[in-house]
Motif scaffolding. Structure first.
Motif, PDB file in Angstrom:
ATOM      1  N   VAL A  74      17.698  -5.709  20.224  1.00 27.58           N
ATOM      2  CA  VAL A  74      16.651  -6.727  20.069  1.00 27.58           C
ATOM      3  C   VAL A  74      17.261  -8.030  19.547  1.00 27.58           C
ATOM      4  O   VAL A  74      17.918  -8.046  18.506  1.00 27.58           O
ATOM      5  CB  VAL A  74      15.524  -6.241  19.112  1.00 27.58           C
ATOM      6  N   GLY A  75      17.054  -9.105  20.306  1.00 31.74           N
ATOM      7  CA  GLY A  75      17.536 -10.428  19.920  1.00 31.74           C
ATOM      8  C   GLY A  75      16.417 -11.276  19.361  1.00 31.74           C
ATOM      9  O   GLY A  75      15.371 -10.764  18.927  1.00 31.74           O
ATOM     10  N   GLU A  76      16.610 -12.594  19.407  1.00 33.28           N
ATOM     11  CA  GLU A  76      15.672 -13.503  18.736  1.00 33.28           C
ATOM     12  C   GLU A  76      14.582 -13.994  19.698  1.00 33.28           C
ATOM     13  O   GLU A  76      13.416 -13.653  19.558  1.00 33.28           O
ATOM     14  CB  GLU A  76      16.465 -14.670  18.164  1.00 33.28           C
ATOM     15  N   ALA A  77      14.980 -14.780  20.674  1.00 26.73           N
ATOM     16  CA  ALA A  77      14.003 -15.368  21.601  1.00 26.73           C
ATOM     17  C   ALA A  77      14.737 -15.801  22.865  1.00 26.73           C
ATOM     18  O   ALA A  77      15.932 -16.093  22.813  1.00 26.73           O
ATOM     19  CB  ALA A  77      13.338 -16.580  20.955  1.00 26.73           C
ATOM     20  N   PRO A  78      14.032 -15.852  23.987  1.00 28.81           N
ATOM     21  CA  PRO A  78      14.695 -16.262  25.229  1.00 28.81           C
ATOM     22  C   PRO A  78      15.176 -17.708  25.172  1.00 28.81           C
ATOM     23  O   PRO A  78      14.601 -18.539  24.480  1.00 28.81           O
ATOM     24  CB  PRO A  78      13.585 -16.134  26.284  1.00 28.81           C
ATOM     25  N   GLY A  79      16.237 -17.984  25.916  1.00 26.88           N
ATOM     26  CA  GLY A  79      16.705 -19.359  26.108  1.00 26.88           C
ATOM     27  C   GLY A  79      16.305 -19.830  27.505  1.00 26.88           C
ATOM     28  O   GLY A  79      15.450 -19.201  28.157  1.00 26.88           O
ATOM     29  N   ASP A 103      17.862 -19.827  30.473  1.00 31.22           N
ATOM     30  CA  ASP A 103      18.101 -18.916  31.612  1.00 31.22           C
ATOM     31  C   ASP A 103      17.105 -17.764  31.606  1.00 31.22           C
ATOM     32  O   ASP A 103      16.576 -17.371  32.646  1.00 31.22           O
ATOM     33  CB  ASP A 103      19.535 -18.360  31.556  1.00 31.22           C
ATOM     34  N   GLU A 104      16.870 -17.228  30.409  1.00 32.11           N
ATOM     35  CA  GLU A 104      15.942 -16.100  30.286  1.00 32.11           C
ATOM     36  C   GLU A 104      14.525 -16.532  30.673  1.00 32.11           C
ATOM     37  O   GLU A 104      13.787 -15.791  31.319  1.00 32.11           O
ATOM     38  CB  GLU A 104      15.944 -15.591  28.833  1.00 32.11           C
ATOM     39  N   ASP A 105      14.175 -17.761  30.280  1.00 33.49           N
ATOM     40  CA  ASP A 105      12.846 -18.303  30.571  1.00 33.49           C
ATOM     41  C   ASP A 105      12.669 -18.467  32.087  1.00 33.49           C
ATOM     42  O   ASP A 105      11.616 -18.182  32.648  1.00 33.49           O
ATOM     43  CB  ASP A 105      12.717 -19.658  29.859  1.00 33.49           C
ATOM     44  N   LYS A 111      13.642 -12.541  31.961  1.00 33.62           N
ATOM     45  CA  LYS A 111      14.232 -11.348  31.338  1.00 33.62           C
ATOM     46  C   LYS A 111      15.146 -11.769  30.188  1.00 33.62           C
ATOM     47  O   LYS A 111      15.789 -12.823  30.282  1.00 33.62           O
ATOM     48  CB  LYS A 111      15.087 -10.576  32.351  1.00 33.62           C
ATOM     49  N   PRO A 112      15.250 -10.929  29.156  1.00 33.99           N
ATOM     50  CA  PRO A 112      16.112 -11.294  28.031  1.00 33.99           C
ATOM     51  C   PRO A 112      17.603 -11.240  28.376  1.00 33.99           C
ATOM     52  O   PRO A 112      18.015 -10.459  29.243  1.00 33.99           O
ATOM     53  CB  PRO A 112      15.812 -10.238  26.963  1.00 33.99           C
ATOM     54  N   PHE A 113      18.367 -12.042  27.686  1.00 37.38           N
ATOM     55  CA  PHE A 113      19.833 -12.042  27.744  1.00 37.38           C
ATOM     56  C   PHE A 113      20.381 -12.136  29.170  1.00 37.38           C
ATOM     57  O   PHE A 113      21.081 -11.252  29.645  1.00 37.38           O
ATOM     58  CB  PHE A 113      20.390 -10.815  26.994  1.00 37.38           C
ATOM     59  N   MET A 114      20.048 -13.250  29.819  1.00 36.38           N
ATOM     60  CA  MET A 114      20.509 -13.507  31.183  1.00 36.38           C
ATOM     61  C   MET A 114      21.597 -14.582  31.221  1.00 36.38           C
ATOM     62  O   MET A 114      22.302 -14.720  32.201  1.00 36.38           O
ATOM     63  CB  MET A 114      19.331 -13.996  32.047  1.00 36.38           C
ATOM     64  N   ALA A 157      15.407  -6.401  24.456  1.00 35.47           N
ATOM     65  CA  ALA A 157      14.194  -7.214  24.257  1.00 35.47           C
ATOM     66  C   ALA A 157      14.478  -8.256  23.169  1.00 35.47           C
ATOM     67  O   ALA A 157      15.600  -8.354  22.682  1.00 35.47           O
ATOM     68  CB  ALA A 157      13.021  -6.322  23.858  1.00 35.47           C
ATOM     69  N   ASN A 158      13.464  -9.017  22.824  1.00 33.38           N
ATOM     70  CA  ASN A 158      13.568 -10.041  21.774  1.00 33.38           C
ATOM     71  C   ASN A 158      12.381  -9.929  20.821  1.00 33.38           C
ATOM     72  O   ASN A 158      11.311  -9.462  21.232  1.00 33.38           O
ATOM     73  CB  ASN A 158      13.536 -11.446  22.398  1.00 33.38           C
ATOM     74  N   ILE A 159      12.534 -10.405  19.589  1.00 33.60           N
ATOM     75  CA  ILE A 159      11.375 -10.358  18.680  1.00 33.60           C
ATOM     76  C   ILE A 159      10.278 -11.317  19.149  1.00 33.60           C
ATOM     77  O   ILE A 159       9.115 -11.111  18.889  1.00 33.60           O
ATOM     78  CB  ILE A 159      11.736 -10.615  17.188  1.00 33.60           C
ATOM     79  N   LEU A 180      26.194  -9.245  14.683  1.00 35.72           N
ATOM     80  CA  LEU A 180      26.179 -10.691  14.927  1.00 35.72           C
ATOM     81  C   LEU A 180      25.608 -10.985  16.316  1.00 35.72           C
ATOM     82  O   LEU A 180      25.852 -10.240  17.266  1.00 35.72           O
ATOM     83  CB  LEU A 180      27.606 -11.235  14.803  1.00 35.72           C
ATOM     84  N   HIS A 181      24.874 -12.077  16.401  1.00 35.08           N
ATOM     85  CA  HIS A 181      24.266 -12.450  17.677  1.00 35.08           C
ATOM     86  C   HIS A 181      25.353 -12.968  18.626  1.00 35.08           C
ATOM     87  O   HIS A 181      26.239 -13.723  18.197  1.00 35.08           O
ATOM     88  CB  HIS A 181      23.219 -13.545  17.429  1.00 35.08           C
ATOM     89  N   PRO A 182      25.310 -12.578  19.909  1.00 37.81           N
ATOM     90  CA  PRO A 182      26.338 -13.077  20.838  1.00 37.81           C
ATOM     91  C   PRO A 182      26.410 -14.607  20.906  1.00 37.81           C
ATOM     92  O   PRO A 182      27.503 -15.150  21.108  1.00 37.81           O
ATOM     93  CB  PRO A 182      25.928 -12.499  22.195  1.00 37.81           C
TER      94      PRO A 182
HETATM   95  N1  URA Z   1      19.293 -15.228  22.712  1.00 41.12           N
HETATM   96  C1  URA Z   1      18.411 -14.275  22.379  1.00 41.12           C
HETATM   97  O1  URA Z   1      18.222 -13.971  21.181  1.00 41.12           O
HETATM   98  N2  URA Z   1      17.748 -13.666  23.337  1.00 41.12           N
HETATM   99  C2  URA Z   1      17.933 -13.926  24.625  1.00 41.12           C
HETATM  100  O2  URA Z   1      17.276 -13.297  25.439  1.00 41.12           O
HETATM  101  C3  URA Z   1      18.869 -14.909  24.970  1.00 41.12           C
HETATM  102  C4  URA Z   1      19.538 -15.559  24.005  1.00 41.12           C
END
Ligand code: URA
Length: 272
Positions: free
Chosen positions: A123-128, A130-132, A136-139, A163-165, A242-244
């Protein structure tokens, strides 16, 4: 207003500059020169004061739920999330939920990617951006790094659920506000409960703090195992890391991320 360049390449470069700077959302059809406006106002002859004009209804006006008090909306979110009996139902409910204003600036809901049957949920934070765009998350670049890190421990997206929070992109990639996170939290909580992974990897401080209730920053909590308590009472082993996106900015810290992924591998293999 500054003259716009007339040739295509220069216009493209100007646009790229704005996107890089996080200005990627057009709020109006025509640009306004805010520096010139007060002067123009001052130059006008002073007319007698008219009663304040009613604001014109905006075509992007937020639905009522998004404009209500955050606690009210969060309780509506909890109620709606509880109703979902499957991840498909949860995604449909979330898609129809108007309580979070981010929905109205985002292009798409980025609900999940990967395999909900997998043993690991990330689980990450929020879409950026590309994801938007993709929904989909983390694209984007963070997602590509995430995939490379997963590959080092023999995993790919067919084996993990992502997913993301917060499932909608905050404009300009800003950090989601505590209110936005509180409103979206019942949905990610239900998503975790329905996916019911064996292991939860919290990517970055906001995911760790909001899911595990830890106050410390990610550099203190990463690499330590916590227990995530689902609303149904299930306990899930959770590891903050750590977040990528942070690792892209601080490549020397990748060794810490690598250690955390090794810890996850050992846990998956029952070598803990
Ligand atoms: N960073 C995030 O936390 N989530 C994503 O989906 C993309 C970047």
């Amino acid at each position: 207003m500054q003259d716009l360049p007339s040739d295509r390449d220069a216009l493209q470069a100007l646009l790229d500059f704005h996107v890089e700077a996080g200005v990627d959302l057009a709020l109006d059809e025509t640009p306004h020169n805010r520096f010139a406006e007060p002067k123009a106002e001052a130059a006008k002859p002073q007319a007698p004061k008219a009663p304040p004009a009613q604001p014109a209804p905006s075509p992007r006006a937020l639905p009522k739920a998004a404009a209500s008090a955050p606690e009210e909306v969060a309780s509506l979110a909890r109620e709606q999330a509880r109703h979902a009996q499957s991840l498909e139902e949860l995604e449909a409910i979330l898609a129809g939920f108007d309580g979070c204003a981010l929905k109205f600036s985002a292009k798409n809901l980025a609900f999940a990617d990967g395999n909900p049957e997998g043993r690991v949920m990330l689980v990450g934070e929020a879409p950026g951006a590309d994801e938007d765009r993709i929904g989909k998350p983390f694209m984007g670049r963070s997602g590509q790094l995430l995939d490379r890190m997963l590959a080092t421990i023999g995993l790919d997206r067919s084996q993990v659920y992502v997913a993301n929070i917060v499932p909608w992109r905050p404009p300009g990639n800003r950090t989601p506000t505590p209110q936005e996170i509180a409103i979206c939290k019942p949905f990610i909580a239900r998503q975790i409960e329905l996916a019911s992974p064996e292991f939860l990897l919290c990517l970055g401080g906001p995911a760790a703090q909001n899911l595990l209730g830890v106050k410390d920053g990610i550099l203190r909590t990463r690499g330590r195992w916590f227990t995530y308590k689902a609303d149904d009472g299930r306990e899930i082993k959770a590891l903050p890391t750590l977040h990528p996106a942070y690792l892209l900015r601080q490549p020397l810290q990748k060794r810490l991320g690598w250690r955390d992924f090794q810890a996850l591998r050992r846990a998956l293999d029952g070598r803990d």
